[in-house]
Design an enzyme around this catalytic site. Sequence first.
Site, PDB file in Angstrom:
ATOM      1  N   LYS A  28      76.697  28.372  60.122  1.00 46.02           N
ATOM      2  CA  LYS A  28      77.828  27.484  60.357  1.00 46.02           C
ATOM      3  C   LYS A  28      78.996  27.853  59.448  1.00 46.02           C
ATOM      4  O   LYS A  28      80.132  27.987  59.909  1.00 46.02           O
ATOM      5  CB  LYS A  28      77.391  26.042  60.104  1.00 46.02           C
ATOM      6  CG  LYS A  28      78.264  25.007  60.741  1.00 46.02           C
ATOM      7  CD  LYS A  28      77.724  23.598  60.449  1.00 46.02           C
ATOM      8  CE  LYS A  28      76.472  23.292  61.242  1.00 46.02           C
ATOM      9  NZ  LYS A  28      75.753  22.123  60.717  1.00 46.02           N
ATOM     10  N   ARG A  98      77.778  19.022  55.675  1.00 50.38           N
ATOM     11  CA  ARG A  98      77.011  19.572  56.804  1.00 50.38           C
ATOM     12  C   ARG A  98      76.054  20.658  56.331  1.00 50.38           C
ATOM     13  O   ARG A  98      76.411  21.490  55.507  1.00 50.38           O
ATOM     14  CB  ARG A  98      77.969  20.175  57.829  1.00 50.38           C
ATOM     15  CG  ARG A  98      79.185  19.332  58.106  1.00 50.38           C
ATOM     16  CD  ARG A  98      80.192  20.041  59.005  1.00 50.38           C
ATOM     17  NE  ARG A  98      79.674  20.298  60.332  1.00 50.38           N
ATOM     18  CZ  ARG A  98      80.314  21.050  61.236  1.00 50.38           C
ATOM     19  NH1 ARG A  98      81.467  21.625  60.929  1.00 50.38           N
ATOM     20  NH2 ARG A  98      79.782  21.234  62.427  1.00 50.38           N
ATOM     21  N   GLY A 107      69.561  20.222  64.911  1.00 52.70           N
ATOM     22  CA  GLY A 107      69.111  18.861  64.625  1.00 52.70           C
ATOM     23  C   GLY A 107      68.040  18.733  63.564  1.00 52.70           C
ATOM     24  O   GLY A 107      67.546  17.645  63.311  1.00 52.70           O
ATOM     25  N   MET A 109      68.256  19.583  60.278  1.00 53.17           N
ATOM     26  CA  MET A 109      68.700  19.194  58.957  1.00 53.17           C
ATOM     27  C   MET A 109      69.814  18.178  59.056  1.00 53.17           C
ATOM     28  O   MET A 109      70.173  17.761  60.140  1.00 53.17           O
ATOM     29  CB  MET A 109      69.082  20.418  58.168  1.00 53.17           C
ATOM     30  CG  MET A 109      67.810  21.187  57.808  1.00 53.17           C
ATOM     31  SD  MET A 109      68.133  22.537  56.750  1.00 53.17           S
ATOM     32  CE  MET A 109      69.348  23.347  57.707  1.00 53.17           C
ATOM     33  N   ARG A 365      78.778  29.214  67.372  1.00 55.35           N
ATOM     34  CA  ARG A 365      77.648  30.086  67.074  1.00 55.35           C
ATOM     35  C   ARG A 365      77.206  30.725  68.382  1.00 55.35           C
ATOM     36  O   ARG A 365      77.498  30.212  69.460  1.00 55.35           O
ATOM     37  CB  ARG A 365      76.494  29.298  66.456  1.00 55.35           C
ATOM     38  CG  ARG A 365      75.919  28.294  67.423  1.00 55.35           C
ATOM     39  CD  ARG A 365      74.823  27.443  66.813  1.00 55.35           C
ATOM     40  NE  ARG A 365      74.632  26.284  67.688  1.00 55.35           N
ATOM     41  CZ  ARG A 365      74.164  25.106  67.289  1.00 55.35           C
ATOM     42  NH1 ARG A 365      73.845  24.914  66.037  1.00 55.35           N
ATOM     43  NH2 ARG A 365      74.018  24.130  68.144  1.00 55.35           N
ATOM     44  N   HIS A 483      68.842  16.903  72.487  1.00 50.74           N
ATOM     45  CA  HIS A 483      67.863  17.612  71.662  1.00 50.74           C
ATOM     46  C   HIS A 483      66.826  18.342  72.511  1.00 50.74           C
ATOM     47  O   HIS A 483      66.561  19.524  72.330  1.00 50.74           O
ATOM     48  CB  HIS A 483      67.182  16.612  70.724  1.00 50.74           C
ATOM     49  CG  HIS A 483      66.086  17.221  69.912  1.00 50.74           C
ATOM     50  ND1 HIS A 483      64.757  17.122  70.274  1.00 50.74           N
ATOM     51  CD2 HIS A 483      66.120  17.979  68.801  1.00 50.74           C
ATOM     52  CE1 HIS A 483      64.025  17.770  69.398  1.00 50.74           C
ATOM     53  NE2 HIS A 483      64.830  18.291  68.488  1.00 50.74           N
ATOM     54  N   ARG A 648      37.477  55.037  80.125  1.00 53.41           N
ATOM     55  CA  ARG A 648      36.606  54.910  78.959  1.00 53.41           C
ATOM     56  C   ARG A 648      35.151  54.884  79.425  1.00 53.41           C
ATOM     57  O   ARG A 648      34.810  54.148  80.347  1.00 53.41           O
ATOM     58  CB  ARG A 648      36.921  53.631  78.197  1.00 53.41           C
ATOM     59  CG  ARG A 648      36.015  53.448  76.988  1.00 53.41           C
ATOM     60  CD  ARG A 648      36.385  52.230  76.201  1.00 53.41           C
ATOM     61  NE  ARG A 648      36.074  51.005  76.932  1.00 53.41           N
ATOM     62  CZ  ARG A 648      36.322  49.786  76.438  1.00 53.41           C
ATOM     63  NH1 ARG A 648      36.892  49.656  75.250  1.00 53.41           N
ATOM     64  NH2 ARG A 648      36.009  48.727  77.131  1.00 53.41           N
ATOM     65  N   SER A 795      43.192  57.202  71.107  1.00 56.32           N
ATOM     66  CA  SER A 795      43.753  55.924  71.512  1.00 56.32           C
ATOM     67  C   SER A 795      43.194  54.875  70.561  1.00 56.32           C
ATOM     68  O   SER A 795      41.979  54.696  70.467  1.00 56.32           O
ATOM     69  CB  SER A 795      43.367  55.618  72.961  1.00 56.32           C
ATOM     70  OG  SER A 795      43.868  54.352  73.311  1.00 56.32           O
ATOM     71  N   GLY A 797      41.903  51.645  69.426  1.00 59.71           N
ATOM     72  CA  GLY A 797      41.379  50.394  69.972  1.00 59.71           C
ATOM     73  C   GLY A 797      41.549  49.349  68.888  1.00 59.71           C
ATOM     74  O   GLY A 797      40.675  49.116  68.064  1.00 59.71           O
ATOM     75  N   THR A 798      42.727  48.724  68.874  1.00 65.05           N
ATOM     76  CA  THR A 798      43.069  47.888  67.714  1.00 65.05           C
ATOM     77  C   THR A 798      42.342  46.547  67.694  1.00 65.05           C
ATOM     78  O   THR A 798      42.394  45.855  66.681  1.00 65.05           O
ATOM     79  CB  THR A 798      44.591  47.659  67.648  1.00 65.05           C
ATOM     80  OG1 THR A 798      45.072  47.387  68.950  1.00 65.05           O
ATOM     81  CG2 THR A 798      45.283  48.885  67.094  1.00 65.05           C
ATOM     82  N   CYS A 862      45.498  50.964  72.756  1.00 62.95           N
ATOM     83  CA  CYS A 862      45.107  50.220  73.947  1.00 62.95           C
ATOM     84  C   CYS A 862      44.548  48.834  73.616  1.00 62.95           C
ATOM     85  O   CYS A 862      43.933  48.199  74.442  1.00 62.95           O
ATOM     86  CB  CYS A 862      44.106  51.018  74.772  1.00 62.95           C
ATOM     87  SG  CYS A 862      42.587  51.396  73.904  1.00 62.95           S
ATOM     88  N   TYR A 882      52.419  56.529  73.237  1.00 61.08           N
ATOM     89  CA  TYR A 882      52.481  55.432  74.191  1.00 61.08           C
ATOM     90  C   TYR A 882      51.732  54.206  73.686  1.00 61.08           C
ATOM     91  O   TYR A 882      50.901  54.295  72.781  1.00 61.08           O
ATOM     92  CB  TYR A 882      51.906  55.853  75.556  1.00 61.08           C
ATOM     93  CG  TYR A 882      50.422  56.111  75.552  1.00 61.08           C
ATOM     94  CD1 TYR A 882      49.528  55.062  75.758  1.00 61.08           C
ATOM     95  CD2 TYR A 882      49.916  57.389  75.317  1.00 61.08           C
ATOM     96  CE1 TYR A 882      48.159  55.287  75.737  1.00 61.08           C
ATOM     97  CE2 TYR A 882      48.546  57.618  75.291  1.00 61.08           C
ATOM     98  CZ  TYR A 882      47.666  56.567  75.498  1.00 61.08           C
ATOM     99  OH  TYR A 882      46.327  56.771  75.459  1.00 61.08           O
TER     100      TYR A 882
HETATM  101  P1  ADP Z   1      74.288  20.053  63.415  1.00 61.31           P
HETATM  102  O1  ADP Z   1      74.011  21.243  62.596  1.00 61.31           O
HETATM  103  O2  ADP Z   1      73.114  19.156  63.573  1.00 61.31           O
HETATM  104  O3  ADP Z   1      74.966  20.395  64.702  1.00 61.31           O
HETATM  105  P2  ADP Z   1      76.831  19.377  62.322  1.00 61.31           P
HETATM  106  O4  ADP Z   1      77.038  19.731  60.906  1.00 61.31           O
HETATM  107  O5  ADP Z   1      77.403  20.323  63.308  1.00 61.31           O
HETATM  108  O6  ADP Z   1      75.294  19.156  62.587  1.00 61.31           O
HETATM  109  O7  ADP Z   1      77.418  17.932  62.502  1.00 61.31           O
HETATM  110  C1  ADP Z   1      77.099  17.049  63.546  1.00 61.31           C
HETATM  111  C2  ADP Z   1      78.344  16.560  64.238  1.00 61.31           C
HETATM  112  O8  ADP Z   1      79.264  16.000  63.367  1.00 61.31           O
HETATM  113  C3  ADP Z   1      79.031  17.711  64.928  1.00 61.31           C
HETATM  114  O9  ADP Z   1      78.884  17.545  66.304  1.00 61.31           O
HETATM  115  C4  ADP Z   1      80.470  17.646  64.533  1.00 61.31           C
HETATM  116  O10 ADP Z   1      81.274  17.523  65.668  1.00 61.31           O
HETATM  117  C5  ADP Z   1      80.593  16.396  63.671  1.00 61.31           C
HETATM  118  N1  ADP Z   1      81.323  16.763  62.463  1.00 61.31           N
HETATM  119  C6  ADP Z   1      80.849  17.462  61.420  1.00 61.31           C
HETATM  120  N2  ADP Z   1      81.821  17.668  60.497  1.00 61.31           N
HETATM  121  C7  ADP Z   1      82.930  17.083  60.987  1.00 61.31           C
HETATM  122  C8  ADP Z   1      84.282  16.981  60.519  1.00 61.31           C
HETATM  123  N3  ADP Z   1      84.663  17.512  59.371  1.00 61.31           N
HETATM  124  N4  ADP Z   1      85.157  16.320  61.289  1.00 61.31           N
HETATM  125  C9  ADP Z   1      84.755  15.780  62.461  1.00 61.31           C
HETATM  126  N5  ADP Z   1      83.519  15.849  62.957  1.00 61.31           N
HETATM  127  C10 ADP Z   1      82.611  16.501  62.228  1.00 61.31           C
HETATM  128 MG    MG Z   2      36.277  48.604  71.465  1.00 54.08          MG
HETATM  129 MG    MG Z   3      76.595  21.253  65.018  1.00 55.55          MG
END
Ligand code: ADP
Ligand code: MG
Ligand code: MG
Length: 905
Positions: A28, A98, A107, A109, A365, A483, A648, A795, A797-798, A862, A882
């Site tokens: 991020k 964040r 989701g 962390m 990302r 999620h 074989r 060959s 034979g693991t 193999c 191979y």
């Molecule tokens: P995750 O890694 O679980 O996606 P994020 O760090 O992206 O968590 O944050 C979750 C949500 O919070 C994101 O969808 C983002 O839009 C919102 N958010 C995070 N930081 C800010 C910010 N500085 N301003 C506005 N929204 C934010």
């Molecule tokens: Mg064998």
């Molecule tokens: Mg996010």
Amino acid sequence: MAGKKYVYSFGGGASEGNGSMKELLGGKGANLAEMASLGLPVPPGFTITTECCVDYFKNGSRLPDGVEKQMLAALAKVEKTMGMKFDDAKNPLLVSCRSGARSSMPGMMETVLNVGLSSKTIPGLIAKTGNERFVYDAYRRLIMMYSDVVMEKAEGIEPAEGQAIRKQLDNILDELKEKKGYASDTDLTVEDLKKLCETFKKQIKKTLKREFPDDAMAQLRGGIGAVLKSWNGKKAVSYRRIEGIPDDWGTAVNVQSMVFGNMGDTSATGVAFTRDPATGDNKFYGEWLINAQGEDVVAGTRTPNPLNNDTRNEQNKHLESMEDLYPELYKQLFDIRNKLEAHYHDMLDIEFTIQEGKLFMLQCRVGKRTGTAALNMAMDMLSEKMIDEKTAVLRVSPAQLDELLHPILDPAAEKKAEVIAKGLPAGPGGAVGRIVFNSVDAVKAAAKGEAVIMAREETNPEDVEGMRAAAGILTARGGMTSHAALVCRGWGKCCIVGAGAIHINESAGTMKIGSKVFRAGDTISINGTRGYVYAGAIAMVDSSENPRFQHFMKLVDKFRKLGVRANADTPADAEVARNFGAEGIGLFRTEHMFYGKNSEKPLFFLRKMILSNTTEERTAALKELYPYVKKDVKNTLTAMKNLPVTFRLLDPPLHEFVPNEKAKRQELADALGIKLSDVAKRAEALHETNPMMGHRGVRLGITFPEVSRMQMKAILEAAAELERDGIACKPEIMIPVTCDANEIKFQKRLLAEVAAEVAKKFKVAKIDYLVGTMIEIPRACLMADEMAKEADFFSFGTNDLTQMTFGFSRDDIGGFLNDYLDEKILSADPFQTIDQSGVGKLIDYAVKAGRSVKPKLKVGICGEQGGEARSVAFCHKVGLNYVSCSPFRVPIARLAAAQAALTEK
Ligand code: ADP
Ligand code: MG
Ligand code: MG
């Protein structure tokens, strides 16, 4: 350590970091820096490095020296860019804390938004924005997130079921909405929100025995600490297990100035993919919500609006799109989409927020995608000239290719079935299984080998282990970015989300659809590609007929150096293998004809042979067996046309074939002209204490040369007949379970005799064949130079080599393997992926030793691992010619081999 740079600033058109610094800044942070440098509207902030997280834990959960100072300096920089001040009474800056690991853990962390709201800053923000409702909405969100993430989870508090502080506050909110008759959070008034904040704080005090901090700086420190600690939170740890992410990578912490999607009707927040992550279609794909904050879109509490017409579906078709409502903003976002794709040369997953008509980018990302999408995008981007051929080959992972070859519901059967519910197609393919309503039951059932469909109201990160274990996922709520959808798409797991017609009552253990009631244990079928749910079991079929699959595989073969063969024991398997692109058969097990369909007769003659007491008896039985072996060999050579086939010689311990039923024994007694009790005696004589290390493989051919001779004759005569009929063939005879060159010499003598007889019979100068050995005993590896003098090929034979090297029984390792994995004594099951540091060392040594006497020695593998991507890469590295694997894994091995060649340093 004071000299270490722990903090990197971004925003205001410049960044200290960039997109390539994922290891240090997390995904991020690196991408926020990159986007800011590209001139995109990124709210300024700073990233605390993953190194800081690692040092933090080393340091007994205390920030290392120097961080505090660097952080305050970076904060001052942000304040300057924003023209606002953190913890200021008049013009307060708010920030988010964040998380951000190197590779995304959706989701898993924690994030805390609106940090910095206190009795000191609230009045200033109200005065400045003139929007009291917004300020208290932000405040109640801060209280909810902060109490959950910082005051409860980070403190390691594990509340009883249903007693989590977040749940308690959610309940208070829901009760209020119900009492007032509100449909949505956006209906809450200023007075409601003010009161709610006070009630929340009281509830927190009551439950957690601590005050919610009324101090901006304390909140910031708490937020940073909680993000750091979330790296070792329960769900993050279990996700890392599944994904194979090392525990010692650490997370970065991003502190970023807040922008607000909850300031009213010209504010909004959304998530999008630059192309459709399910199909790969080159269409901008996303969801957004007006007057909301980030996590609202993914939480599934409100059905998000479609971003544009391309994103419309059953659930959201009545809602307004951004394309229609705010065409100018949409165009701006669309331009950013194009700019990002052109810059990253890939499909991206983005998060954005609109604050009073102004667009901000909050994340980008490389987006997770299904196998189908990965393939389609790679081929599209290749023809768009966005990427080259090599990149295209690297864009589809072996696991994604595997998913493409995965089963679907049989379309014909599906047509006849009645759709009982419809949802969003979040994860591809089909699944049939019994209903379970929670993660624990899913894991239990999977351990018993049962296929289950996990049905949930919606999933959350606590469910991941059950989701992993289930054959399919079905949820009642949530959109394409919920999620469940994100996780399943990443794993290529069959999944339907937001099937609004289903009503789940977890505690009663029922799922209602209209008047139908399903209970835990009932079977249903789901089509995750279309989003359809059916009652009962629908037949499944394999889906390998993607039109672009063949084209992609052609590209793959351009870059591959390693050959790929298949393990196939029947002409039918050989056919399948050829169609999947196998360049030969690396392992044909002769004994296979004694199992299953049509095995009755050959098995009877084999048993006769086994129970023979004299050479005469044995020779007679072998004569009867001969035509069956020859026919199988001939059909297989014919199916493989001109491609090499490795046969074989008989491998398993003989007693495996002795019948236990009285009738069968009587039949044998009659055929051999002996008494029933003699059959028992002879069978008894074959008993071994350690059959896997007993009288098997080449050892049989030493004791009973006539057994080897019969097989050799069948192979060579089949080949001679085919050659005579103008069909070229390449038989390779492989001697199993050798540990000494003299064993090979012995068998080669027999083979030379048989070959001379066959040549004479067919009136040809000589019969073409290769003779080699399986290497599956550590001593054979150590003697490889001697062995190579006698062999045309090796060959590995693991399966057995792994068993013999570890001294782990292949058949019994299940009893303790999980303890070894849990205790991290082993990092993986060595029967699934080659143990490179141990078994691999033997292989490497044997290849070198073998080629030291015979530079052109052909070497393959193999064992089961031959179709597993990491093992294939290893085989490439040690210079094998191979790999040979099961027919369905041939495309995966081809891809893994090409990728190994392309990423070689
Ligand atoms: P995750 O890694 O679980 O996606 P994020 O760090 O992206 O968590 O944050 C979750 C949500 O919070 C994101 O969808 C983002 O839009 C919102 N958010 C995070 N930081 C800010 C910010 N500085 N301003 C506005 N929204 C934010
Ligand atoms: Mg064998
Ligand atoms: Mg996010």
